[in-house]
Every structure is written in C-alpha cells, then in structure tokens.
Design an enzyme around this catalytic site. Structure first.
Site, short mmCIF file in Angstrom:
data_model
loop_
_atom_site.label_atom_id
_atom_site.label_comp_id
_atom_site.label_asym_id
_atom_site.label_seq_id
_atom_site.Cartn_x
_atom_site.Cartn_y
_atom_site.Cartn_z
N ASP A 104 15.36 0.38 -52.91
CA ASP A 104 16.16 -0.71 -53.46
C ASP A 104 17.39 -0.12 -54.14
O ASP A 104 17.37 1.04 -54.58
CB ASP A 104 15.34 -1.52 -54.47
CG ASP A 104 15.90 -2.93 -54.66
OD1 ASP A 104 15.48 -3.83 -53.92
OD2 ASP A 104 16.77 -3.11 -55.54
N VAL B 175 21.59 0.69 -48.44
CA VAL B 175 21.42 0.65 -46.99
C VAL B 175 22.74 0.70 -46.24
O VAL B 175 22.74 0.83 -45.01
CB VAL B 175 20.59 -0.57 -46.53
CG1 VAL B 175 19.18 -0.51 -47.09
CG2 VAL B 175 21.28 -1.88 -46.90
N ASN C 226 13.62 -5.17 -44.93
CA ASN C 226 13.83 -6.45 -45.62
C ASN C 226 15.16 -6.57 -46.35
O ASN C 226 15.60 -7.68 -46.63
CB ASN C 226 12.68 -6.66 -46.62
CG ASN C 226 12.88 -7.88 -47.47
OD1 ASN C 226 12.72 -9.01 -47.02
ND2 ASN C 226 13.27 -7.66 -48.72
N TYR D 109 26.18 -15.59 -42.01
CA TYR D 109 24.77 -15.23 -42.21
C TYR D 109 23.97 -15.41 -40.91
O TYR D 109 23.19 -14.54 -40.52
CB TYR D 109 24.17 -16.10 -43.32
CG TYR D 109 22.74 -15.79 -43.64
CD1 TYR D 109 22.40 -14.62 -44.33
CD2 TYR D 109 21.72 -16.66 -43.28
CE1 TYR D 109 21.07 -14.33 -44.63
CE2 TYR D 109 20.40 -16.38 -43.58
CZ TYR D 109 20.08 -15.22 -44.26
OH TYR D 109 18.77 -14.93 -44.56
N LYS E 152 21.77 -12.67 -38.61
CA LYS E 152 20.34 -12.83 -38.34
C LYS E 152 20.06 -13.00 -36.84
O LYS E 152 19.01 -12.60 -36.34
CB LYS E 152 19.77 -13.99 -39.15
CG LYS E 152 19.73 -13.72 -40.65
CD LYS E 152 18.95 -12.46 -40.98
CE LYS E 152 18.85 -12.20 -42.46
NZ LYS E 152 18.03 -11.02 -42.80
N ALA F 213 13.69 -20.01 -48.45
CA ALA F 213 12.63 -19.49 -49.32
C ALA F 213 13.06 -19.51 -50.77
O ALA F 213 14.25 -19.37 -51.09
CB ALA F 213 12.26 -18.07 -48.90
N THR G 70 13.70 -17.76 -53.45
CA THR G 70 13.98 -16.37 -53.81
C THR G 70 15.13 -16.32 -54.83
O THR G 70 15.80 -17.33 -55.05
CB THR G 70 14.40 -15.57 -52.57
OG1 THR G 70 15.60 -16.14 -52.04
CG2 THR G 70 13.30 -15.60 -51.50
#
Length: 251
Positions: free
Chosen positions: A37, A54, A80, A145, A149, A178, A180
């Site tokens: 992370d 990343v 993820n 987005y 994906k 979700a 989140t």
C-alpha cells in the site's frame, strides 16, 4: 475454514476498503498475508505491511521481493490497488487519463510481472484482479474509470490464457457500487449526500451497496485451491446489477 492453510498471499491496495477486507479474510482462513500500500501504517498483525507505489516499477519490484522473502514464497496475488474517476469522455484531460490508467491497469501489470516468477514455484498459484461492473455495463459519468476496468477485464482473460500451462490461474471480480472509502469521499462531495447514496443503492437490484466483505469473499473463492478448475472467469458481486431486470416495486 482453513483452505488457505500453508499458503502465502500478497494484496495490493490492502490498507483499506476491499483490499483490507480481503487481506484479513485470507489471514482468517489460514494464509500468511502481506499487504502492499502507499501507506501501510494502518496494517496490523498478523498482516505484514510494505510500502509500494504501483505507478513505480522499481517500488513494486522491491516491495514484492521483500514481501515474498518475509512470507517464504508466494501462492496468491490479489491485484486490488486502484483509484476512481468521474466524468464523461470530455471531462478529463490527457494527463488524468494517463494517471488513472497508470494506476488501474499498469499498476496491475507491474505487480503481476514482479509476482509471476514467485507464483510459478507454487503448487496452487492464483491471481485475482479487482475489476468492476463498469467493465461490462455502461454507467453515466464513468468514461475514464470504465475504460480502465474494461482493460482489466481483457487483461485478466489474456493473462489466464498465457499462464494456465505454467500453473497460474487468473480471474477477476466485478463489484457493483461498494461501500468503500472512495465511495464515501464521492458522497461527501455531493450536493445532497443522502440523496446520492439512495440513488446508488436504488440502481442495484438488491437495493443496497455491496460490502467490502462480500467482495472479499468472492476474491477468496477465486483464490482458493478449492477453485482449482476456475480460470479466465469474472465473478459479479453487484447485487444483481449486471444480470437482473426487476420490475419496479408494486408492479
């Protein structure tokens, strides 16, 4: 349940949300788990935390190698880490398109590239990519987005074909909206957060947001040795959003 007993797992973006829920679930089911992370300071034992960006290949390779050394090997990669984006195709400039693709797509490429040499040594190797309902359904104000994906979905299929004969299964989960931290921030910026939340809940046939724990359960299913014949698959965790067309209540 102890289907991950003796296995070693690495979860990117595991400091919060779906990633954290997944890391904790895998640990509960017997795995040794390392989290990558940007800020792993909130990661608590028995999880191991490693800092990684990343978008930086050297950072990813260093963190993966350190995590694998601490775990004593690697059997599962959960790809993820990702960020959100809003707007139509006109609303984000080239730099923002590059930035989101760099995290959401190339970030998965970098993590998989660093992990594959270790995964090939495993008898139960699996990669699970976090994709989205946005890959398979047209959602308003999500052009950038959705494009990332969609790329993750296609990447999953290609990776599954490339690495099956090396003993590495590759699948993805496609969550609906979700509950989140990112959605929380999105709601916080809305003129009427309660109304916006109600609208997001209403577009999913189940009438509520997906929980991080529910997505984690799907990821664990795909990563488990019990799913050894499952590869090149996308698993929707979306409250029926992709496949169901319910009549309005009362009709």
């Amino acid at each position: 349940m102890t289907d991950f007993e003796g296995l070693r797992a690495l979860v990117t973006g595991g400091g919060s949300g779906i990633g954290r829920a997944t890391a904790e679930l895998l640990a509960e089911r017997g795995a040794q788990v390392a989290v990558l992370d940007l800020d792993p300071s909130a990661v608590e034992k028995p999880l191991l935390g490693f800092q990684a960006d990343v978008t930086d290949d050297a950072s990813v390779r260093t963190a993966v190698d350190s995590a694998v050394a601490a775990l004593g090997g690697l059997d599962v990669l959960v790809n993820n880490a990702g960020i959100g984006a809003q707007g139509t195709v006109e609303d984000n400039d080239d730099d923002e398109w590059r930035r989101v693709f760099d995290v959401n797509v190339l970030g998965m490429v970098r993590a998989a590239r660093a992990a594959l040499p270790h995964l090939r040594r495993s008898a139960h190797a699996a990669i699970v990519n976090t994709c989205s309902i946005a890959a398979t359904a047209g959602l308003p104000q999500r052009a950038l987005y959705s494009a990332t994906k969609g790329a993750v979905y296609s990447l999953t299929l290609a990776m599954a074909a490339d690495h099956l004969r090396e003993g590495v299964r590759v699948n993805c989960v496609n969550p609906g909206t979700a509950d989140t931290p990112w959605i929380g921030r999105l709601l916080g910026r809305a003129p009427d957060p309660a109304a916006e939340r109600a609208a997001l809940e209403a577009r999913q046939p189940a009438g509520r947001l997906v929980s991080a724990a529910e997505v984690a359960g799907a990821i664990a299913y795909l990563a488990s040795p019990l799913s050894g014949a499952t590869t090149g698959t996308s698993l929707a965790v979306d409250g029926g959003m992709q496949g169901l067309r319910l009549r309005p209540v009362g009709q």
